[in-house]
Enzyme design. Sequence first.
Site, PDB file in Angstrom:
ATOM      1  CG  HIS A  63      -2.013   0.997   1.162  1.00 52.82           C
ATOM      2  ND1 HIS A  63      -3.292   0.742   1.586  1.00 52.82           N
ATOM      3  CD2 HIS A  63      -2.033   2.281   0.720  1.00 52.82           C
ATOM      4  CE1 HIS A  63      -4.044   1.819   1.410  1.00 52.82           C
ATOM      5  NE2 HIS A  63      -3.287   2.771   0.887  1.00 52.82           N
ATOM      6  CG  ASP A 155      -6.269   3.622  -0.537  1.00 53.35           C
ATOM      7  OD1 ASP A 155      -6.818   3.241   0.497  1.00 53.35           O
ATOM      8  OD2 ASP A 155      -5.324   4.434  -0.549  1.00 53.35           O
ATOM      9  CG  ASP A 308      -2.082   4.722   3.623  1.00 55.14           C
ATOM     10  OD1 ASP A 308      -1.949   5.056   2.434  1.00 55.14           O
ATOM     11  OD2 ASP A 308      -3.074   5.022   4.307  1.00 55.14           O
ATOM     12  CG  HIS A 312       0.105  14.966   1.084  1.00 60.63           C
ATOM     13  ND1 HIS A 312      -0.627  15.045  -0.087  1.00 60.63           N
ATOM     14  CD2 HIS A 312      -0.489  13.989   1.822  1.00 60.63           C
ATOM     15  CE1 HIS A 312      -1.624  14.178  -0.049  1.00 60.63           C
ATOM     16  NE2 HIS A 312      -1.557  13.506   1.087  1.00 60.63           N
TER      17      HIS A 312
HETATM   18  O1  DOR Z   1      -4.179   9.632   4.664  1.00 60.30           O
HETATM   19  C1  DOR Z   1      -4.386   9.172   3.553  1.00 60.30           C
HETATM   20  N1  DOR Z   1      -3.744   9.647   2.471  1.00 60.30           N
HETATM   21  N2  DOR Z   1      -5.273   8.171   3.408  1.00 60.30           N
HETATM   22  C2  DOR Z   1      -5.666   7.732   2.200  1.00 60.30           C
HETATM   23  O2  DOR Z   1      -6.459   6.821   2.133  1.00 60.30           O
HETATM   24  C3  DOR Z   1      -5.131   8.364   0.971  1.00 60.30           C
HETATM   25  C4  DOR Z   1      -3.829   8.980   1.218  1.00 60.30           C
HETATM   26  C5  DOR Z   1      -3.364   9.878   0.090  1.00 60.30           C
HETATM   27  O3  DOR Z   1      -3.440   9.480  -1.061  1.00 60.30           O
HETATM   28  O4  DOR Z   1      -2.826  10.961   0.392  1.00 60.30           O
END
Ligand code: DOR
Length: 428
Positions: A63, A155, A308, A312
């Site tokens: 993920h 997702d 995950d 950003h």
């Molecule tokens: O915190 C998250 N960021 N959860 C998600 O399901 C998507 C992800 C993202 O793509 O930034």
Amino acid sequence: MALLIKKGRVIDPASGTDDVLDILIEDGKIKDLQKKITRPKTAGVEQIDAAGLIVVPGLIDMHTHLREPGYEYKETIQTGSWAAAAGGFTTIVCMANTNPVNDNASVTNFILDKAVKEACVNVLPVGSITKELKGELLTEIGELKEAGIVAVSDDGVTVKSAEVMRRGLEYARSFSVPVICHCEESDLAAGGVMNEGVTATYLGMRGIPPLAEEIIIEREIALSAWTGQPVHIAHVSTAGSVRIIREAKARGIMVTAETAPHYFSLTEDAVVSFKTDTKVNPPLRSREDMAAVKAGLQDGTLDVIASDHAPHSTLEKDVEFDNAAFGMIGLETSLPLALALVHDGTLTLSQMVEKYTLNPAKILQIDKGRLCPGADADITLIDIDSEFTVDRDSFRSKSRNCPFHGWHLKGRAVYTIVSGTVAFSLKN
Ligand code: DOR
């Protein structure tokens, strides 16, 4: 090109191996695995002294969010692969929420072409369940599979309509494609930025209730039972979710699940800092939830640990908490945080390795995650005692949204070997 790994403690949950062994690699494959292999006399055989190190099948992160195409300023396939290798991962599975969304074969082909040219680890794409992640029209799952996706998932968002999800599961089933479910009922979660509860009330923030996650997990389990299509539940964060999945497994439903290191390493208390790196979806939960996640890992309810990894930039994170993007990077801290569970006795080393290798490989139906002659020479060497301080400024990832900056951790990958080639070595 040959490589000989000498005297490492080989842990391979697939074969039940836990023994000091030598491994010989030739032409990208494991050639031999023995108590003692003498160095072939042929030229060009490199040797790694693995005495004192743990040698495991190359770790799989099932993920990951790479941001290419579309958001290359956050992460590219190349920088994401560097971060993966530095974290001990030889294979990463990248989610479909790029721009454009990976909802057709040309986007899948683009990702795979880029990966071959620029990535230093295996990159396996996930296609979306619905066009543009809108939850309306199903994608051409057969075409996506032919192009090379290993699973489908929307997702980032839940497929809102149970009817669309039902048809998606039926469609995926006809092509034997795994389905990964993002579980969050959007009306219950609307406007929330952290876990619902006393802490959110104290901070004056709108909460996302555990129920938002649990109600959709119940739905996906019911749909799985109805359609006969296995479902894999992404980023499990609540005690209720662990209980629901445990009970469904006991009933024989084909459900598997993952959690991410932040759900067993942090609680909602971290949000009190107002640092936007603690804003993630699903949100960091309560102490009781964290304890239940650990128990779920321990008893096998939670099959997989997945990062995950959600890069950003400061553009999305250096803003008020309410306006910040959800997500934290995780590829370079996942393994050390999981090793903390080994050091504190929650998991055995073999249990932990299984959650990064054999289990994701089984769920994704990929021929990875084991060490045996003939297998791809994807191998990770770990020093479980190496202590270090997390420094996000030294990360290979393009992004810096890591809530573990400054943490003191114990254990890390020291070599990451992909198809017999060293993709990362701590020494370099
Ligand atoms: O915190 C998250 N960021 N959860 C998600 O399901 C998507 C992800 C993202 O793509 O930034």
